[in-house]
Design a protein around this motif. Sequence first.
Motif, mmCIF file in Angstrom:
data_model
loop_
_atom_site.group_PDB
_atom_site.id
_atom_site.type_symbol
_atom_site.label_atom_id
_atom_site.label_comp_id
_atom_site.label_asym_id
_atom_site.label_seq_id
_atom_site.Cartn_x
_atom_site.Cartn_y
_atom_site.Cartn_z
ATOM 1 N N ASP A 147 -0.575 3.995 -2.326
ATOM 2 C CA ASP A 147 -1.954 4.437 -2.138
ATOM 3 C C ASP A 147 -1.975 5.887 -1.657
ATOM 4 O O ASP A 147 -1.149 6.305 -0.848
ATOM 5 C CB ASP A 147 -2.661 3.554 -1.097
ATOM 6 C CG ASP A 147 -2.803 2.112 -1.555
ATOM 7 O OD1 ASP A 147 -2.583 1.851 -2.753
ATOM 8 O OD2 ASP A 147 -3.117 1.252 -0.711
ATOM 9 N N ASN A 148 -2.928 6.647 -2.141
ATOM 10 C CA ASN A 148 -3.185 8.021 -1.693
ATOM 11 C C ASN A 148 -1.973 8.940 -1.827
ATOM 12 O O ASN A 148 -1.708 9.768 -0.960
ATOM 13 C CB ASN A 148 -3.685 8.029 -0.243
ATOM 14 C CG ASN A 148 -4.946 7.227 -0.092
ATOM 15 O OD1 ASN A 148 -5.835 7.292 -0.929
ATOM 16 N ND2 ASN A 148 -5.022 6.434 0.967
ATOM 17 N N LEU A 149 -1.226 8.817 -2.899
ATOM 18 C CA LEU A 149 -0.104 9.721 -3.136
ATOM 19 C C LEU A 149 -0.626 11.077 -3.591
ATOM 20 O O LEU A 149 -1.646 11.174 -4.272
ATOM 21 C CB LEU A 149 0.831 9.159 -4.206
ATOM 22 C CG LEU A 149 1.616 7.907 -3.829
ATOM 23 C CD1 LEU A 149 2.424 7.416 -5.019
ATOM 24 C CD2 LEU A 149 2.546 8.192 -2.654
ATOM 25 N N ALA A 150 0.089 12.137 -3.216
ATOM 26 C CA ALA A 150 -0.290 13.488 -3.651
ATOM 27 C C ALA A 150 -0.228 13.545 -5.171
ATOM 28 O O ALA A 150 0.717 13.071 -5.782
ATOM 29 C CB ALA A 150 0.659 14.513 -3.035
ATOM 30 N N GLY A 157 0.791 -1.228 0.000
ATOM 31 C CA GLY A 157 0.000 0.000 0.000
ATOM 32 C C GLY A 157 0.821 1.273 0.000
ATOM 33 O O GLY A 157 0.307 2.348 0.288
ATOM 34 N N GLN A 158 2.086 1.179 -0.330
ATOM 35 C CA GLN A 158 2.946 2.357 -0.278
ATOM 36 C C GLN A 158 2.671 3.353 -1.410
ATOM 37 O O GLN A 158 3.162 4.472 -1.366
ATOM 38 C CB GLN A 158 4.413 1.944 -0.282
ATOM 39 C CG GLN A 158 4.798 1.197 0.986
ATOM 40 C CD GLN A 158 6.249 0.743 0.975
ATOM 41 O OE1 GLN A 158 6.976 0.966 0.020
ATOM 42 N NE2 GLN A 158 6.654 0.104 2.064
ATOM 43 N N ALA A 183 -2.223 12.041 -7.249
ATOM 44 C CA ALA A 183 -2.743 10.841 -7.911
ATOM 45 C C ALA A 183 -3.926 11.203 -8.797
ATOM 46 O O ALA A 183 -4.824 11.927 -8.386
ATOM 47 C CB ALA A 183 -3.153 9.806 -6.870
#
Length: 146
Positions: free
Chosen positions: A35-38, A32-33, A40
């Motif tokens: 997931d939800n990256l700035a 999950g590294q 995206a």
Amino acid sequence: MSTTPPLPNRKPAGMSWESFAERRIREAMDAGQFDNLAGAGKPIPGIDDPPDDDWWIRQKLKDEGLSIVPPILEARRELERTLAELPRIGSEAEVRRRLEKVNQQVREAIASPHPGPAVVVLPVDVDEAVARWKAPSGGALPPSAE
């Protein structure tokens, strides 16, 4: 979840770089590294701009709020901006304060050791500028200040 043991931080001997990189990416995705990256789902800023070898320098300066304009040019730009704003200023005290501030910037730029183009920028005569500001016609400033 992956059944293979986690890889060390270094590529093991005998494993191709591609296999090593792909496996590390897959493991990071599974963990999950990513997931939800700035950013995206958004386009990459500047992706369609023309190629620029110094793009990263320009971005760093922008991010840090820095400028590489020589001090004398920055002073000239600020002087022009201040003179253009004078007619909209409502009080003599504010006119004087703004002119003194820009004059200080001009003096510092003249004394600056930083190289720059040969540009003549002189401090404004505050009393003369205030007199012109008070004039009903809002007379032009003397040539040394324009």
